[in-house]
Scaffold this motif. Structure first.
Motif, PDB file in Angstrom:
ATOM      1  N   PRO A 178      18.202  10.568 -14.894  1.00  0.00           N
ATOM      2  CA  PRO A 178      17.133   9.932 -14.105  1.00  0.00           C
ATOM      3  C   PRO A 178      15.755  10.325 -14.632  1.00  0.00           C
ATOM      4  O   PRO A 178      15.537  11.465 -15.020  1.00  0.00           O
ATOM      5  CB  PRO A 178      17.375  10.474 -12.693  1.00  0.00           C
ATOM      6  N   ASP A 179      14.902   9.356 -14.644  1.00  0.00           N
ATOM      7  CA  ASP A 179      13.556   9.513 -15.205  1.00  0.00           C
ATOM      8  C   ASP A 179      12.589   9.536 -14.020  1.00  0.00           C
ATOM      9  O   ASP A 179      12.226   8.510 -13.453  1.00  0.00           O
ATOM     10  CB  ASP A 179      13.325   8.330 -16.155  1.00  0.00           C
ATOM     11  N   TRP A 214       7.115   7.587  -1.709  1.00  0.00           N
ATOM     12  CA  TRP A 214       6.316   6.440  -1.258  1.00  0.00           C
ATOM     13  C   TRP A 214       5.442   6.811  -0.059  1.00  0.00           C
ATOM     14  O   TRP A 214       4.264   6.428   0.021  1.00  0.00           O
ATOM     15  CB  TRP A 214       7.236   5.260  -0.907  1.00  0.00           C
ATOM     16  N   SER A 269       9.209   7.559 -13.958  1.00  0.00           N
ATOM     17  CA  SER A 269       9.329   6.148 -13.597  1.00  0.00           C
ATOM     18  C   SER A 269       9.591   5.976 -12.107  1.00  0.00           C
ATOM     19  O   SER A 269       9.064   5.059 -11.472  1.00  0.00           O
ATOM     20  CB  SER A 269      10.448   5.486 -14.410  1.00  0.00           C
ATOM     21  N   LEU A 270      10.411   6.848 -11.545  1.00  0.00           N
ATOM     22  CA  LEU A 270      10.643   6.756 -10.097  1.00  0.00           C
ATOM     23  C   LEU A 270       9.330   6.939  -9.341  1.00  0.00           C
ATOM     24  O   LEU A 270       9.042   6.205  -8.389  1.00  0.00           O
ATOM     25  CB  LEU A 270      11.671   7.800  -9.645  1.00  0.00           C
ATOM     26  N   THR A 325      16.688  11.574  -1.313  1.00  0.00           N
ATOM     27  CA  THR A 325      15.624  11.051  -0.445  1.00  0.00           C
ATOM     28  C   THR A 325      14.348  10.847  -1.254  1.00  0.00           C
ATOM     29  O   THR A 325      13.244  11.146  -0.781  1.00  0.00           O
ATOM     30  CB  THR A 325      15.354  12.026   0.720  1.00  0.00           C
ATOM     31  N   CYS A 326      14.506  10.301  -2.466  1.00  0.00           N
ATOM     32  CA  CYS A 326      13.344  10.117  -3.350  1.00  0.00           C
ATOM     33  C   CYS A 326      12.338   9.147  -2.740  1.00  0.00           C
ATOM     34  O   CYS A 326      11.174   9.113  -3.146  1.00  0.00           O
ATOM     35  CB  CYS A 326      13.802   9.649  -4.729  1.00  0.00           C
ATOM     36  N   GLN A 327      12.757   8.360  -1.753  1.00  0.00           N
ATOM     37  CA  GLN A 327      11.847   7.431  -1.086  1.00  0.00           C
ATOM     38  C   GLN A 327      10.670   8.148  -0.430  1.00  0.00           C
ATOM     39  O   GLN A 327       9.663   7.512  -0.092  1.00  0.00           O
ATOM     40  CB  GLN A 327      12.602   6.613  -0.024  1.00  0.00           C
ATOM     41  N   SER A 358       9.947  -0.255 -12.334  1.00  0.00           N
ATOM     42  CA  SER A 358       9.867   1.182 -12.617  1.00  0.00           C
ATOM     43  C   SER A 358      11.034   1.933 -11.981  1.00  0.00           C
ATOM     44  O   SER A 358      11.589   2.856 -12.582  1.00  0.00           O
ATOM     45  CB  SER A 358       8.537   1.750 -12.115  1.00  0.00           C
ATOM     46  N   GLY A 399      13.682   4.202 -13.874  1.00  0.00           N
ATOM     47  CA  GLY A 399      13.962   5.574 -13.446  1.00  0.00           C
ATOM     48  C   GLY A 399      15.444   5.855 -13.296  1.00  0.00           C
ATOM     49  O   GLY A 399      15.909   6.975 -13.519  1.00  0.00           O
ATOM     50  N   LEU A 423      17.024  13.361  -5.496  1.00  0.00           N
ATOM     51  CA  LEU A 423      17.377  11.933  -5.572  1.00  0.00           C
ATOM     52  C   LEU A 423      17.927  11.391  -4.259  1.00  0.00           C
ATOM     53  O   LEU A 423      17.916  10.183  -4.031  1.00  0.00           O
ATOM     54  CB  LEU A 423      18.391  11.717  -6.703  1.00  0.00           C
ATOM     55  N   ASP A 440       7.451  -0.760  -6.890  1.00  0.00           N
ATOM     56  CA  ASP A 440       7.542  -1.420  -8.190  1.00  0.00           C
ATOM     57  C   ASP A 440       8.989  -1.247  -8.663  1.00  0.00           C
ATOM     58  O   ASP A 440       9.382  -0.196  -9.152  1.00  0.00           O
ATOM     59  CB  ASP A 440       6.516  -0.745  -9.115  1.00  0.00           C
ATOM     60  N   LEU A 494      10.591   4.966   4.239  1.00  0.00           N
ATOM     61  CA  LEU A 494      11.425   3.854   3.765  1.00  0.00           C
ATOM     62  C   LEU A 494      12.903   4.099   4.018  1.00  0.00           C
ATOM     63  O   LEU A 494      13.728   3.228   3.760  1.00  0.00           O
ATOM     64  CB  LEU A 494      11.203   3.636   2.262  1.00  0.00           C
ATOM     65  N   ASP A 515       0.811  -1.222   0.000  1.00  0.00           N
ATOM     66  CA  ASP A 515       0.000   0.000   0.000  1.00  0.00           C
ATOM     67  C   ASP A 515       0.838   1.263   0.000  1.00  0.00           C
ATOM     68  O   ASP A 515       0.842   1.984   0.990  1.00  0.00           O
ATOM     69  CB  ASP A 515      -0.968  -0.015   1.192  1.00  0.00           C
ATOM     70  N   ARG A 523       6.345   6.307 -10.403  1.00  0.00           N
ATOM     71  CA  ARG A 523       5.559   5.089 -10.581  1.00  0.00           C
ATOM     72  C   ARG A 523       6.082   3.991  -9.641  1.00  0.00           C
ATOM     73  O   ARG A 523       5.309   3.275  -9.014  1.00  0.00           O
ATOM     74  CB  ARG A 523       5.627   4.634 -12.040  1.00  0.00           C
ATOM     75  N   GLY A 524       7.389   3.874  -9.549  1.00  0.00           N
ATOM     76  CA  GLY A 524       7.984   2.859  -8.678  1.00  0.00           C
ATOM     77  C   GLY A 524       7.574   3.022  -7.227  1.00  0.00           C
ATOM     78  O   GLY A 524       7.470   2.045  -6.486  1.00  0.00           O
ATOM     79  N   PHE A 525       7.348   4.264  -6.829  1.00  0.00           N
ATOM     80  CA  PHE A 525       6.946   4.513  -5.441  1.00  0.00           C
ATOM     81  C   PHE A 525       5.428   4.674  -5.305  1.00  0.00           C
ATOM     82  O   PHE A 525       4.937   5.081  -4.259  1.00  0.00           O
ATOM     83  CB  PHE A 525       7.661   5.747  -4.894  1.00  0.00           C
ATOM     84  N   ALA A 580       2.536   8.723  -1.135  1.00  0.00           N
ATOM     85  CA  ALA A 580       1.534   7.869  -1.769  1.00  0.00           C
ATOM     86  C   ALA A 580       0.776   7.068  -0.716  1.00  0.00           C
ATOM     87  O   ALA A 580      -0.452   6.995  -0.745  1.00  0.00           O
ATOM     88  CB  ALA A 580       2.206   6.929  -2.775  1.00  0.00           C
ATOM     89  N   ARG A 581       1.495   6.483   0.229  1.00  0.00           N
ATOM     90  CA  ARG A 581       0.812   5.673   1.243  1.00  0.00           C
ATOM     91  C   ARG A 581      -0.160   6.512   2.052  1.00  0.00           C
ATOM     92  O   ARG A 581      -1.276   6.075   2.351  1.00  0.00           O
ATOM     93  CB  ARG A 581       1.824   5.020   2.183  1.00  0.00           C
TER      94      ARG A 581
END
Lengths: 518, 518
Positions: B476-477, B427, B480-481, B422-424, A480, A484, B420, A477, B48, A473, B483-485, B430-431
């Motif tokens: 870096p894209d 997530w 996509s990052l 602390t791109c985490q 992705s 990236g 980049l 991914d 994360l 949640d 989307r990954g998160f 999003a959560r």
């Protein structure tokens, strides 16, 4: 020729044999950037985050047997690299950090980036030195190399004031002569021989650090042939040379009850290259020491004493046979369910497809023991484990190992939760076209923590607690994320797909990520 | 009712008004996880990576005016959070860190994760305390709250030994009474009034910290109306309340020559909520102090003295008019090229579309000054800047601000290189379904460093140096990052697309990332 301090510092490191710089510089390090730029024979590898830089330096050191130098931006940049320096230090990896700082005269103004850089360095360094002058900076470089190469390896940090870096009037310093590695006392060898010869009940040889290289394991196998001793490795070794034809060694299980059970039968345990095992964490009412209280514990060589020499001496005293016991034979585990993706099947596929002389980095955490056991009969390879428990080490470690060994394949076995700490390492793999195949074991969870929550006695955990241990949640991914950071990737959900993806990745140059959905 | 130490600690924090825990726990913190789980009114937000956790605590504190508590895993986990604690400390944000450590009796075994946790904490904490017992842990919680709330805010760290957390027999402690904020001495007010009244030549009021909130700026504007003083803000303020209808304040330029030029005309400078400005970095042959040497510098209130009260006292002594000078009027910059995407056009679109009462986090670095200027006439909003120069703060800051203010929109203006680190944080956005719109300014470069390389006098930089300052190859894209998160995203290359994407993002609930290609 007059040099500025930065040039003399970098030239000194080069003269010491340092040829690789893992870098994440800032403004205060621009003279160091320029010095690395001008220094022939010094490669520069950029990391997008300092934990990548320091973890790569650890991986490089484990494989190259010599230090790379990191380039870090003042106290906060160093701070971002500390966790993997902790791991490097626990791996006894030689690492040199060059950390920029404000000009000496600027420090007292307390500008926004001002911090106690030496104070930041100290908890995760074996050796810290603040340069005193442009000339002293070069001297500090030579001393740092000596400190880093102190057997079996140390983390040495030099704080580089910007004005010392940019001021002229310095010159390189000759490398220090490296002392021979310290030998274990002869009495230790005699005592170990006696203990193994006259052991009442089962005996074990507990190995760590440099005792896990192939030549040392060969000696250990000969000692086992002479005495019947069981060979056991520390739970989190920096580097094990293993695979078909080499003397095999099991790792002590992680959970303390299992570790204690594993050792319970042994009445004599001889340690070489490490200390007696202790629980990774304490738990209410559980002992910290894992060896049975009634066992005789004999130290053959500590982590800081020459493990290979001690084993050679012990084999000689024991007049051990030439052929070691316990060579691994080529084998791949059979799978009960041929398509079910789990740590065992992943290990089996890796064992089957791994090329000769590969390097495996293992931050598989809950999967690690299974992966290690499943690959015991793979082609000869090096197995590198997270040593200090500071997660986020696997991907940087693989990066550094690949930089150190451009002719070898690197396979990174990576748990998802820990991989996310330093996922930026994927970018460095892509930029440097490193031959790294990353296999992410995606269970969308800090699986280990769900186990630990119960183990410490927490019952009836609520949704809030469980949310802190879950990566669902949303589920990250990884394909992705790889895209990236500029890396090709594929998601797999069964063994055939994993096999095809891994075979493909190993047949191509450059990095690739396989996301294995568990 | 008997509680274990962890429960008493968390209950004490809750009694102090702490209701949010930003967490990245490990095994040694499981009792703290359980205690947070059981504590009513305590929200848990997982990051994360620890830099997300501490940066979010900073953003939360800047907006909530009270501390969140972080949950961090031993010395290495704390180390990963240090860089953003450095920023939090420079922002004078109240933050409480709870850092697990091994059980006291386990420390001397030197298990792999053992470190000097207090030593790790000290360089980036204003206050550090190691609990002495399960009962003392609750006491430490109350003291940490007092330390964190010491005006205008401090970073307070409590080291929590696991056995103190799990042992029964503790109880919550009553909150400490918070003292009033320290007042600047009356003499300082008198001196400042005299200096502004009888200034020979232009005078300025240099504002930082709490002097940049709307009510304080209103007072400053009244003082400006009375004396003609120019209002100037520190370069990297923690929080400026600004926008149409509020008293506007320019930020001192970043580069020291520009900062010195900006201040050169002023013969009298009164400081409130900060110290006289100094160069962010030193450069060869350049002075560190930016105020002209011949200017009269008067300290009205330091960072640690009540800035609002000092301005109120000064306005009273000056018998300042009721209506402040310098209110911003609603305005959006006009663009010479209506479709060219650059910091000015991004700022213009943001200024145009930003809803009332938005929060903007600014880690735009080279773009920051333009973005700030372009939004001076936007709807009223808060503008939060990276305070300590430890990059990787923007996305966590936005995360924490959004948690603190669920009814307000957050716009994160984010340079690519720093994002980049602390791109985490994406997530967590999003959560938690946070209403954050991230605009990444992607120039595939550490643009600031290319400037700085020249500024420190490096000429003819080679490809190796430039490679260390470039994010190209691969670029870096960010989509996509994202989307990954687990976050939606869109890439834009012109102003119309940015406008449409931002309008869309602001009209929907939840986070969204816009990658603006420069």
């Amino acid at each position: 020729m007059s040099m500025n301090g930065a040039e003399a510092f970098v030239a000194t490191l080069r003269a010491c044999g340092v040829d690789t710089c893992f870098a994440n510089p800032g403004t205060s390090e621009m003279q160091l950037v320029a010095a690395v730029d001008r220094q022939d024979g010094m490669r520069a590898v950029l990391g997008l985050f300092e934990g990548v830089v320091t973890g790569a330096a650890d991986g490089y050191a484990r494989m190259a047997g010599k230090p790379a130098v990191t380039l870090l931006h003042l106290g906060p940049g160093l701070a971002n690299g500390l966790a993997n320096l902790h791991n490097a230090r626990r791996a006894a990896s030689p690492v040199i950090n060059m950390v920029g700082d404000h000009a000496t005269y600027h420090l007292h103004y307390n500008a926004p980036l001002t911090s106690d850089a030496a104070g930041v360095a100290r908890p995760m360094s074996d050796w810290v030195r603040v340069a005193h002058s442009p000339r002293d900076l070069a001297q500090a470089g030579a001393e740092a190399h000596l400190a880093a190469m102190t057997y079996p390896g140390q983390v040495a940090t030099v704080i580089v004031p910007a004005d010392h870096a940019w001021s002229e009037g310095s010159a390189p310093v000759a490398p220090r002569v490296l002392p021979a590695s310290p030998r274990a006392p002869a009495e230790a060898v005699t005592e170990a021989a006696e203990a193994l010869r006259h052991a009442e009940g089962p005996c074990a040889l507990f190995l760590g650090g440099r005792a896990l290289r192939a030549d040392a394991l060969d000696l250990a196998g000969r000692i086992a042939a002479a005495t019947g001793a069981k060979l056991v490795a520390e739970t989190f070794p920096a580097r094990v040379e293993r695979g078909a034809g080499r003397v095999a060694v099991e790792r002590l299980p992680y959970f303390p009850e299992q570790g204690a059970d594993y050792l319970a039968a042994y009445r004599t345990i001889v340690f070489c290259g490490c200390e007696p095992p202790v629980a990774f964490f304490a738990y209410p009412g559980k002992p910290s020491e894992l060896a049975p209280p009634e066992a005789r514990l004999v130290r053959l060589a500590s982590l800081r004493e020459d493990a290979h020499a001690a084993l050679a001496d012990l084999a000689a005293v024991l007049e051990a046979p030439t052929e070691p016991a316990g060579r691994a034979v080529r084998a791949v585990p059979e799978l009960a369910d041929p398509e079910r993706l789990d740590p065992l099947s992943i290990g089996a596929v890796v064992a089957d497809l791994m090329p000769d002389n590969a390097i495996v980095t293992d931050e598989g955490l809950t999967a690690s023991a299974t992966l290690y056991a499943a690959t015991a009969g793979a082609a000869p390879h090096d197995w590198l484990v997270i040593t200090g428990g500071a997660i986020g080490q696997g991907l940087p470690l693989a990066t550094g190992a690949a930089v150190a060994c451009p002719d070898r394949r690197v396979i990174a076995l990576q748990a998802d939760g820990s991989g996310l700490y330093t996922c930026q390492a994927l970018w460095t793999m892509a930029r440097e076209r490193l031959d790294v195949t990353v296999i992410v074991l995606n269970n969308a969870s800090y699986a280990i923590l769900n186990i630990e929550l119960m183990r410490v006695g927490v019952r009836n955990a609520g949704p809030k607690a469980l949310s802190m241990l879950s990566l669902a949640d949303p589920v990250p991914d990884w394909c992705s994320l790889a895209r990236g950071f500029g890396m090709g990737s594929e998601q797999v959900r069964d063994v055939s797909s994993l096999r095809a993806a891994l075979a493909g990745a190993l047949s191509r140059k450059g990095p690739f990520l396989i996301e294995a959905m568990l």
